[in-house]
Design a protein around this motif. Sequence first.
Motif, PDB file in Angstrom:
ATOM      1  N   ARG A  76       0.838  -1.197   0.000  1.00 56.45           N
ATOM      2  CA  ARG A  76       0.000   0.000   0.000  1.00 56.45           C
ATOM      3  C   ARG A  76       0.880   1.257   0.000  1.00 56.45           C
ATOM      4  N   PRO A  77       0.391   2.333  -0.626  1.00 54.37           N
ATOM      5  CA  PRO A  77       1.190   3.571  -0.624  1.00 54.37           C
ATOM      6  C   PRO A  77       1.337   4.150   0.777  1.00 54.37           C
ATOM      7  N   PHE A  78       2.402   4.910   0.978  1.00 57.21           N
ATOM      8  CA  PHE A  78       2.586   5.650   2.230  1.00 57.21           C
ATOM      9  C   PHE A  78       1.656   6.864   2.206  1.00 57.21           C
ATOM     10  N   PRO A  79       0.745   6.961   3.163  1.00 58.27           N
ATOM     11  CA  PRO A  79      -0.273   8.022   3.101  1.00 58.27           C
ATOM     12  C   PRO A  79       0.260   9.393   3.528  1.00 58.27           C
ATOM     13  N   ALA A  80      -0.150  10.424   2.813  1.00 59.77           N
ATOM     14  CA  ALA A  80       0.279  11.798   3.117  1.00 59.77           C
ATOM     15  C   ALA A  80      -0.102  12.197   4.534  1.00 59.77           C
ATOM     16  N   VAL A  81      -1.213  11.679   5.032  1.00 55.28           N
ATOM     17  CA  VAL A  81      -1.654  12.052   6.377  1.00 55.28           C
ATOM     18  C   VAL A  81      -0.606  11.643   7.421  1.00 55.28           C
ATOM     19  N   LEU A  82       0.148  10.563   7.144  1.00 58.98           N
ATOM     20  CA  LEU A  82       1.172  10.141   8.115  1.00 58.98           C
ATOM     21  C   LEU A  82       2.467  10.939   7.960  1.00 58.98           C
ATOM     22  N   ALA A  83       2.758  11.399   6.744  1.00 61.69           N
ATOM     23  CA  ALA A  83       3.912  12.287   6.565  1.00 61.69           C
ATOM     24  C   ALA A  83       3.686  13.587   7.349  1.00 61.69           C
ATOM     25  N   ASP A  84       2.468  14.106   7.250  1.00 60.01           N
ATOM     26  CA  ASP A  84       2.115  15.331   7.967  1.00 60.01           C
ATOM     27  C   ASP A  84       2.171  15.106   9.482  1.00 60.01           C
ATOM     28  N   LEU A  85       1.613  13.986   9.913  1.00 62.55           N
ATOM     29  CA  LEU A  85       1.608  13.665  11.347  1.00 62.55           C
ATOM     30  C   LEU A  85       3.033  13.522  11.885  1.00 62.55           C
ATOM     31  N   PRO A 100      15.070  20.892   6.072  1.00 66.24           N
ATOM     32  CA  PRO A 100      14.940  20.588   4.640  1.00 66.24           C
ATOM     33  C   PRO A 100      15.874  19.471   4.171  1.00 66.24           C
ATOM     34  N   GLY A 101      16.954  19.222   4.897  1.00 63.72           N
ATOM     35  CA  GLY A 101      17.883  18.177   4.485  1.00 63.72           C
ATOM     36  C   GLY A 101      17.566  16.802   5.037  1.00 63.72           C
ATOM     37  N   ALA A 102      16.497  16.717   5.847  1.00 63.42           N
ATOM     38  CA  ALA A 102      16.187  15.436   6.493  1.00 63.42           C
ATOM     39  C   ALA A 102      15.704  14.410   5.473  1.00 63.42           C
ATOM     40  N   ASP A 103      16.008  13.143   5.725  1.00 62.36           N
ATOM     41  CA  ASP A 103      15.453  12.072   4.895  1.00 62.36           C
ATOM     42  C   ASP A 103      13.935  12.087   5.055  1.00 62.36           C
ATOM     43  N   PRO A 104      13.197  11.897   3.954  1.00 58.92           N
ATOM     44  CA  PRO A 104      11.732  11.953   4.048  1.00 58.92           C
ATOM     45  C   PRO A 104      11.162  10.736   4.785  1.00 58.92           C
ATOM     46  N   TYR A 105      10.112  10.994   5.547  1.00 55.02           N
ATOM     47  CA  TYR A 105       9.338   9.891   6.128  1.00 55.02           C
ATOM     48  C   TYR A 105       8.598   9.200   4.990  1.00 55.02           C
ATOM     49  N   ASP A 106       8.842   7.893   4.833  1.00 53.79           N
ATOM     50  CA  ASP A 106       8.306   7.185   3.663  1.00 53.79           C
ATOM     51  C   ASP A 106       7.773   5.795   3.975  1.00 53.79           C
ATOM     52  N   VAL A 107       7.759   5.432   5.242  1.00 51.50           N
ATOM     53  CA  VAL A 107       7.237   4.105   5.600  1.00 51.50           C
ATOM     54  C   VAL A 107       6.545   4.176   6.960  1.00 51.50           C
ATOM     55  N   ARG A 130      18.811   7.676   9.883  1.00 54.03           N
ATOM     56  CA  ARG A 130      18.788   7.782  11.345  1.00 54.03           C
ATOM     57  C   ARG A 130      17.807   8.854  11.820  1.00 54.03           C
ATOM     58  N   GLU A 131      16.857   9.225  10.958  1.00 55.67           N
ATOM     59  CA  GLU A 131      15.801  10.149  11.402  1.00 55.67           C
ATOM     60  C   GLU A 131      15.043   9.515  12.567  1.00 55.67           C
ATOM     61  N   PRO A 132      14.476  10.327  13.440  1.00 60.62           N
ATOM     62  CA  PRO A 132      13.719   9.774  14.575  1.00 60.62           C
ATOM     63  C   PRO A 132      12.561   8.895  14.113  1.00 60.62           C
ATOM     64  N   VAL A 133      12.256   7.867  14.909  1.00 54.58           N
ATOM     65  CA  VAL A 133      11.052   7.058  14.715  1.00 54.58           C
ATOM     66  C   VAL A 133       9.925   7.698  15.516  1.00 54.58           C
ATOM     67  N   VAL A 134       8.778   7.871  14.858  1.00 56.61           N
ATOM     68  CA  VAL A 134       7.583   8.455  15.482  1.00 56.61           C
ATOM     69  C   VAL A 134       6.623   7.308  15.792  1.00 56.61           C
ATOM     70  N   LEU A 198      -3.256  -0.836  18.927  1.00 56.25           N
ATOM     71  CA  LEU A 198      -2.632  -0.503  17.651  1.00 56.25           C
ATOM     72  C   LEU A 198      -1.449   0.407  17.923  1.00 56.25           C
ATOM     73  N   ASN A 199      -0.345   0.161  17.246  1.00 58.57           N
ATOM     74  CA  ASN A 199       0.795   1.078  17.272  1.00 58.57           C
ATOM     75  C   ASN A 199       1.155   1.415  15.838  1.00 58.57           C
ATOM     76  N   ILE A 200       1.239   2.710  15.568  1.00 59.82           N
ATOM     77  CA  ILE A 200       1.690   3.180  14.254  1.00 59.82           C
ATOM     78  C   ILE A 200       3.083   3.754  14.435  1.00 59.82           C
ATOM     79  N   THR A 201       4.081   3.214  13.724  1.00 57.47           N
ATOM     80  CA  THR A 201       5.389   3.861  13.705  1.00 57.47           C
ATOM     81  C   THR A 201       5.619   4.431  12.320  1.00 57.47           C
ATOM     82  N   VAL A 202       6.085   5.668  12.284  1.00 60.55           N
ATOM     83  CA  VAL A 202       6.413   6.326  11.032  1.00 60.55           C
ATOM     84  C   VAL A 202       7.925   6.510  11.003  1.00 60.55           C
ATOM     85  N   ARG A 203       8.520   6.117   9.879  1.00 60.18           N
ATOM     86  CA  ARG A 203       9.980   6.059   9.779  1.00 60.18           C
ATOM     87  C   ARG A 203      10.459   6.601   8.441  1.00 60.18           C
TER      88      ARG A 203
END
Length: 209
Positions: A76-85, A100-107, A130-134, A198-203
């Motif tokens: 499934r695609p990575f949803p924009a709502v989670l990138a924003d969150l 602006p230089g951070a790796d994008p949240y994509d999973v 090594r971006e933070p895990v949310v 439920l646990n959602i991790t954004v990475r």
Amino acid sequence: PPVEVAPGAVHLPGWLDGDAQADLVRRCRDWARGPAGMRRHPMPRGGVMSVQMVGLGWHWQPYSYSRTLPDGTPVRPFPAVLADLAARAVGAAYGAPPGPGADPYDVALVNFYDADARMGMHQDRDELSREPVVSLSLGDTCVFRFGNTETRTRPYTDVELRSGDLFVFGGPSRMAYHGVPRTRPGTAPPSLGLAGRLNITVRASGLEG
Ligand code: MD5
Ligand code: FE
């Protein structure tokens, strides 16, 4: 108020209000359906994980990321709502959103814990970034065990994570061992209609441009 449990590990109890929790639970139900939906992953040395999982953007299965499931089903695609969150979560935890230089949240990995599910102590090291895990918690309370970067044993700190809590793991805590030794069945807010956790991790995977 944010609680810094260890350097870079910030717990924000009750960060999501009831409406935001209900909205995410509804979305998780949708993400859990279909051929690329939630499942128990086999472990390489036998057995299956007790936690049920679904990946968005990338499929994770012990111990690597891929763009398809083992049978070739697209993820499934990575949803924009989670990138924003995720950006808002990093801002709330550290006082500034990702630069602006951070790796994008994509999973995102969505984990479901029934009353018997547990997650053993492990490090999250399949991401190149090594971006933070949310991490967002919904439904039943759990005991979250936050350890150290050297061993999967003591010293560790047990923290209760409740529905609506945000936890951000960055800096030196990004590679700490951690696990979920138990949940507390029946503690979910009744309005969520959720039996379990439920646990959602954004990475940020760091795996592609
Ligand atoms: C959970 N999930 O509650 C946890 C939340 C997983 C997993 O552990 O791998 O799916 S994520 C907790 C986390 C991530 C990255 C670093 C640290 C914790 N840490 O340094 O403790 O289902
Ligand atoms: Fe983990």
